[in-house]
Motif scaffolding. Sequence first.
Motif, PDB file in Angstrom:
ATOM      1  N   THR A 160      32.337 -40.218 -25.175  1.00 22.98           N
ATOM      2  CA  THR A 160      33.600 -40.825 -24.717  1.00 22.98           C
ATOM      3  C   THR A 160      34.784 -39.934 -25.103  1.00 22.98           C
ATOM      4  O   THR A 160      35.740 -39.817 -24.349  1.00 22.98           O
ATOM      5  CB  THR A 160      33.823 -42.243 -25.286  1.00 22.98           C
ATOM      6  OG1 THR A 160      34.041 -42.160 -26.699  1.00 22.98           O
ATOM      7  CG2 THR A 160      32.658 -43.163 -24.995  1.00 22.98           C
ATOM      8  N   ARG A 162      34.660 -36.597 -25.555  1.00 23.92           N
ATOM      9  CA  ARG A 162      34.615 -35.396 -24.712  1.00 23.92           C
ATOM     10  C   ARG A 162      35.127 -35.700 -23.308  1.00 23.92           C
ATOM     11  O   ARG A 162      35.887 -34.916 -22.724  1.00 23.92           O
ATOM     12  CB  ARG A 162      33.182 -34.864 -24.650  1.00 23.92           C
ATOM     13  CG  ARG A 162      32.718 -34.326 -25.985  1.00 23.92           C
ATOM     14  CD  ARG A 162      31.229 -34.066 -25.986  1.00 23.92           C
ATOM     15  NE  ARG A 162      30.855 -33.135 -24.926  1.00 23.92           N
ATOM     16  CZ  ARG A 162      29.619 -33.043 -24.430  1.00 23.92           C
ATOM     17  NH1 ARG A 162      28.662 -33.825 -24.879  1.00 23.92           N
ATOM     18  NH2 ARG A 162      29.355 -32.172 -23.489  1.00 23.92           N
ATOM     19  N   ALA A 163      34.716 -36.847 -22.759  1.00 25.60           N
ATOM     20  CA  ALA A 163      35.146 -37.207 -21.409  1.00 25.60           C
ATOM     21  C   ALA A 163      36.651 -37.459 -21.377  1.00 25.60           C
ATOM     22  O   ALA A 163      37.353 -37.028 -20.460  1.00 25.60           O
ATOM     23  CB  ALA A 163      34.392 -38.439 -20.923  1.00 25.60           C
ATOM     24  N   CYS A 166      38.552 -34.324 -21.310  1.00 27.69           N
ATOM     25  CA  CYS A 166      38.407 -33.563 -20.071  1.00 27.69           C
ATOM     26  C   CYS A 166      39.103 -34.234 -18.896  1.00 27.69           C
ATOM     27  O   CYS A 166      39.796 -33.585 -18.125  1.00 27.69           O
ATOM     28  CB  CYS A 166      36.933 -33.381 -19.766  1.00 27.69           C
ATOM     29  SG  CYS A 166      36.623 -32.564 -18.207  1.00 27.69           S
ATOM     30  N   ASN A 167      38.924 -35.531 -18.752  1.00 22.46           N
ATOM     31  CA  ASN A 167      39.456 -36.230 -17.584  1.00 22.46           C
ATOM     32  C   ASN A 167      39.670 -37.713 -17.888  1.00 22.46           C
ATOM     33  O   ASN A 167      38.780 -38.532 -17.687  1.00 22.46           O
ATOM     34  CB  ASN A 167      38.471 -36.067 -16.418  1.00 22.46           C
ATOM     35  CG  ASN A 167      39.015 -36.606 -15.111  1.00 22.46           C
ATOM     36  OD1 ASN A 167      39.971 -37.368 -15.093  1.00 22.46           O
ATOM     37  ND2 ASN A 167      38.389 -36.223 -14.018  1.00 22.46           N
ATOM     38  N   ASN A 169      41.424 -40.030 -16.437  1.00 17.41           N
ATOM     39  CA  ASN A 169      41.338 -40.958 -15.295  1.00 17.41           C
ATOM     40  C   ASN A 169      39.900 -41.323 -14.998  1.00 17.41           C
ATOM     41  O   ASN A 169      39.559 -42.491 -14.806  1.00 17.41           O
ATOM     42  CB  ASN A 169      41.958 -40.323 -14.047  1.00 17.41           C
ATOM     43  CG  ASN A 169      43.459 -40.250 -14.149  1.00 17.41           C
ATOM     44  OD1 ASN A 169      44.100 -41.165 -14.658  1.00 17.41           O
ATOM     45  ND2 ASN A 169      44.025 -39.143 -13.702  1.00 17.41           N
ATOM     46  N   MET A 170      39.054 -40.308 -14.945  1.00 16.98           N
ATOM     47  CA  MET A 170      37.644 -40.532 -14.714  1.00 16.98           C
ATOM     48  C   MET A 170      37.047 -41.382 -15.832  1.00 16.98           C
ATOM     49  O   MET A 170      36.250 -42.279 -15.588  1.00 16.98           O
ATOM     50  CB  MET A 170      36.944 -39.176 -14.612  1.00 16.98           C
ATOM     51  CG  MET A 170      35.449 -39.229 -14.622  1.00 16.98           C
ATOM     52  SD  MET A 170      34.777 -39.086 -16.286  1.00 16.98           S
ATOM     53  CE  MET A 170      33.065 -38.815 -15.878  1.00 16.98           C
ATOM     54  N   ARG A 172      38.443 -43.663 -17.729  1.00 16.70           N
ATOM     55  CA  ARG A 172      38.776 -45.087 -17.584  1.00 16.70           C
ATOM     56  C   ARG A 172      37.993 -45.703 -16.430  1.00 16.70           C
ATOM     57  O   ARG A 172      37.530 -46.835 -16.523  1.00 16.70           O
ATOM     58  CB  ARG A 172      40.282 -45.263 -17.378  1.00 16.70           C
ATOM     59  CG  ARG A 172      41.062 -45.147 -18.674  1.00 16.70           C
ATOM     60  CD  ARG A 172      42.523 -45.524 -18.471  1.00 16.70           C
ATOM     61  NE  ARG A 172      43.229 -44.551 -17.646  1.00 16.70           N
ATOM     62  CZ  ARG A 172      43.844 -43.477 -18.124  1.00 16.70           C
ATOM     63  NH1 ARG A 172      43.856 -43.240 -19.400  1.00 16.70           N
ATOM     64  NH2 ARG A 172      44.456 -42.639 -17.310  1.00 16.70           N
ATOM     65  N   ALA A 173      37.841 -44.954 -15.345  1.00 17.23           N
ATOM     66  CA  ALA A 173      37.079 -45.460 -14.204  1.00 17.23           C
ATOM     67  C   ALA A 173      35.624 -45.695 -14.596  1.00 17.23           C
ATOM     68  O   ALA A 173      34.933 -46.501 -13.970  1.00 17.23           O
ATOM     69  CB  ALA A 173      37.162 -44.486 -13.027  1.00 17.23           C
ATOM     70  N   GLN A 174      35.151 -44.990 -15.624  1.00 12.55           N
ATOM     71  CA  GLN A 174      33.775 -45.199 -16.092  1.00 12.55           C
ATOM     72  C   GLN A 174      33.744 -46.148 -17.289  1.00 12.55           C
ATOM     73  O   GLN A 174      32.765 -46.180 -18.042  1.00 12.55           O
ATOM     74  CB  GLN A 174      33.121 -43.863 -16.458  1.00 12.55           C
ATOM     75  CG  GLN A 174      32.974 -42.894 -15.299  1.00 12.55           C
ATOM     76  CD  GLN A 174      32.145 -43.441 -14.146  1.00 12.55           C
ATOM     77  OE1 GLN A 174      31.462 -44.452 -14.278  1.00 12.55           O
ATOM     78  NE2 GLN A 174      32.221 -42.792 -13.003  1.00 12.55           N
ATOM     79  N   ILE A 176      35.644 -46.271 -20.079  1.00 14.28           N
ATOM     80  CA  ILE A 176      35.922 -45.776 -21.424  1.00 14.28           C
ATOM     81  C   ILE A 176      37.352 -46.136 -21.824  1.00 14.28           C
ATOM     82  O   ILE A 176      38.292 -45.909 -21.061  1.00 14.28           O
ATOM     83  CB  ILE A 176      35.723 -44.249 -21.490  1.00 14.28           C
ATOM     84  CG1 ILE A 176      34.246 -43.912 -21.308  1.00 14.28           C
ATOM     85  CG2 ILE A 176      36.243 -43.686 -22.816  1.00 14.28           C
ATOM     86  CD1 ILE A 176      33.983 -42.445 -21.050  1.00 14.28           C
TER      87      ILE A 176
END
Lengths: 305, 264
Positions: A160, A162-163, A166-167, A169-170, A172-174, A176
């Motif tokens: 979580t 690392r993501a 990196c991104n 927006n992505m 939160r959409a996943q 996190i």
Amino acid sequence: MNVLSLFRAMPGSVAQGLIWGIMALGVYITYKILNFADLTVDGTLGTGGAVAVMLILNGWPPAVALIFAFAAGMLAGLVTGILHTVLGIPDILSGILTQIALYSINMNIMGRSNQAVSVDKYNLVVSLRYIPAAIVTTVIFLVVIIGVLYWYFGTEQGFTIRATGCNPNMSRAQGINTNFAKVLALVLSNGLVGLAGGLYAQYQGNSDVNMGRGAIVIGLAAVIIGEVLGEAIFGKRLNFIGRLAFVAIGAIIYYVVIAFVLWLGLPSEDMKLFSAIVVSIFLAVPYLKGKSKTSFKKAAKNGGN
Amino acid sequence: MLEIKNIYKTFNIGTINEKHALNGVSLTLNDGDFVTVIGGNGAGKSTLLNAIAGVWPVDSGSLIIDGQDITGLPEYKRATYLGRVFQDPMTGTAATMEIEENLALAARRGASRGLKWGITHNERKKYHELLKELDLGLEDRMTSKVGLLSGGQRQALTLLMATLKQPKLLLLDEHTAALDPKTAAKVLSLSDKIIAENHLTAMMVTHNMKDAIVHGNRLIMMNDGKIIFDISGEEKKNLTVEDLLMKFEEISGEEFANDKALLA
């Protein structure tokens, strides 16, 4: 100039580099993984040192004092995290605010600007009086820390962070919680910096309120030197554990280079200027390299008549 | 399934840039509905999807998924129910992480994330099979960084990630607009396949009127932050682009201001 004196300085530089390597791993977590330039560390290093030294002076075992230095660092990271995520203050400013606040806090912890702790009176974990032992001890610390970080960033929770770096927006959409991930990373990072502060204070036999000044620059230098060197040697085969190891190696190289330029006769008050220039160059090189491939100047040369 | 009740959203309130982006949108989706959303620039299509996804809170109105009110849930909590694919291929994936790590992140959508391994051996085998079905050769590059993939490959991967854990609602926000026509067609047919195979409820914003007619079982047209046209079943199947344009002019009293939609 006496080459022998340079050689004699080397073990000390290596030991110092190893201790700062722990702090550089903290910087790596925020700067590289979370993509957050965290300036808290200049204050956190001093906090770790102040907490460790005061506990030792009050009769606590030096090893236990390190645990509290780690915890104090985590607390500092938590404050920066809350300033940034809950109160919406931009990342760099959050770090600066905590750093400034920590100066007063560090003064209050120590009661004055400097507190000495003698290796003759206390059984310190590391000391510059016993450099080989200090090197062995710090290497053990580093191996354990790198192992734990390697494991942690392979877990769901590590993913979580690392993501998020990196991104967001992505992330939160996943599903996190990016704010939580940021706070986690800041807490972990500053914990390591606090620990490094505790070790460094024991190593040099005192804690000084100014000992963390410019720490972020040294941390960045280690991270960048390690990265450039690691990628030069291993290229694409450089995996995560290798990257972490090279952060520590970067810190050692930094201190060896420092010892070298001091030996060449650079006045020690110019050290920080020198560090800033070195880090600027290393930060600028990737950008300028990219520019040399494609620039308006080049376009004019190629396309213009 | 999804119930949107009279939602409003105004951006930049009290400034010269004040924009009433959603003006009382109400919409009810049934299970298995595949709705295409069209409209001119600034009609509120993407804003509607962002309102559902919880990118920001709405000013008023409510959003209900399967009987549960999600109006007050932040974006990351709503993610439990939603799969999302974005217009920009960069948005949907983490570029510095590996293909399999991205999938593993998506597989844990809605679950609590602790100190267990971020990806397990069994997962890797499963992802290998799923990637093989995409037929893009990604199954042999599972440990490659996503940043090395092309836009079309990234959108296909994002689509897989969005549906890896079956969402209650799949939101596709112009997810083929940034791709070249051939790749766009491929990603679109892949979307169709995934939606059909998993019986998903989906909303797809598109600029392409033909696509909007061909795909899905229902079509809504938006203008000025409102739904101005809602058609489904046989009636939708028999639509033509000309019908849609006429309908638009008839209801809104203006010409359809979107060259991209007309030229497509």
